[in-house]
Design a protein around this motif. Structure first.
Motif, PDB file in Angstrom:
ATOM      1  N   ASP A  11     -70.677 -77.247  36.007  1.00  0.00           N
ATOM      2  CA  ASP A  11     -69.760 -77.880  35.067  1.00  0.00           C
ATOM      3  C   ASP A  11     -68.299 -77.771  35.502  1.00  0.00           C
ATOM      4  N   THR A  54     -62.094 -75.411  37.256  1.00  0.00           N
ATOM      5  CA  THR A  54     -61.759 -75.675  35.857  1.00  0.00           C
ATOM      6  C   THR A  54     -62.943 -76.324  35.150  1.00  0.00           C
ATOM      7  N   LYS A  55     -63.008 -76.057  33.860  1.00  0.00           N
ATOM      8  CA  LYS A  55     -64.012 -76.672  32.984  1.00  0.00           C
ATOM      9  C   LYS A  55     -63.235 -77.195  31.784  1.00  0.00           C
ATOM     10  N   ASP A  56     -63.367 -78.482  31.516  1.00  0.00           N
ATOM     11  CA  ASP A  56     -62.639 -79.116  30.417  1.00  0.00           C
ATOM     12  C   ASP A  56     -61.139 -78.853  30.520  1.00  0.00           C
ATOM     13  N   GLY A  57     -60.621 -78.846  31.761  1.00  0.00           N
ATOM     14  CA  GLY A  57     -59.193 -78.671  31.997  1.00  0.00           C
ATOM     15  C   GLY A  57     -58.688 -77.241  31.941  1.00  0.00           C
ATOM     16  N   VAL A  58     -59.584 -76.273  31.723  1.00  0.00           N
ATOM     17  CA  VAL A  58     -59.191 -74.863  31.614  1.00  0.00           C
ATOM     18  C   VAL A  58     -59.737 -74.098  32.819  1.00  0.00           C
ATOM     19  N   THR A 113     -61.570 -71.585  34.633  1.00  0.00           N
ATOM     20  CA  THR A 113     -62.694 -70.819  34.117  1.00  0.00           C
ATOM     21  C   THR A 113     -63.434 -70.040  35.198  1.00  0.00           C
TER      22      THR A 113
END
Length: 163
Positions: free
Chosen positions: A90, A110-114, A116
């Motif tokens: 992801d 990054t995951k969903d822009g964060v 991670t």
């Protein structure tokens, strides 16, 4: 075709962030080092087809995985990126940066822009480490833990384009 072959190779000989100890045992059998405390962390060492795999756990799930090449083989960036994708499907992985002082490459996911996930690859291509942000934060709070390639040690890195 070569990229597909690389992905299939990585998928057969990878562990996974978030896996439980039972999943590691199902994939690789019993650990070759059944040591629950490695460098102050809960961890186990397994013998994969292509690598020695050290898995460290946080809340009963793998949160940091070390892949160590066997038999004189090394990781190419393509092979390393295939493992990054297999371990954190992801994630969107950035270009690598190199820490000249420590001879490691570093890449953030990054995951969903964060931000991670993190990963580092030794300059000689012998070891790849992949870990989660939660693992990194836990390691920072553990006073007796040996740092296992934390992002905190990567100040002053230069960008290296992905290959």
């Amino acid at each position: 075709m070569a990229a597909l072959s690389l992905i299939l190779t990585a998928s057969h000989s990878h562990a996974g962030l978030g896996w439980t100890l039972a999943q590691f045992k199902q994939q690789y059998g019993e650990p070759v080092l059944n040591q629950e405390q490695i460098a102050g962390r809960i961890g186990y060492v397994f013998k994969g087809e292509d690598y020695i795999i050290a898995a460290f756990f946080l809340n009963r799930q793998a949160s940091r995985i070390l892949y160590i090449c066997r038999s004189g083989s090394v990781f190419s960036w393509g092979r390393a990126r295939a493992l990054l994708s297999a371990n954190a499907p992801d994630a969107i992985w950035a270009d690598a940066s190199k820490n000249e002082a420590d001879n490691f490459y570093r890449v953030n996911g990054t995951k969903d822009g964060v931000e991670t996930y993190y990963a580092s690859l030794t300059d000689d291509g012998m070891m790849l480490v992949i870990w989660t942000k939660d693992d990194d934060e836990e390691e920072e709070q553990a006073p007796n833990s040996i740092r296992l390639r934390s992002p905190a040690s990567w100040a002053g890195t230069k960008r290296v384009p992905a290959k």
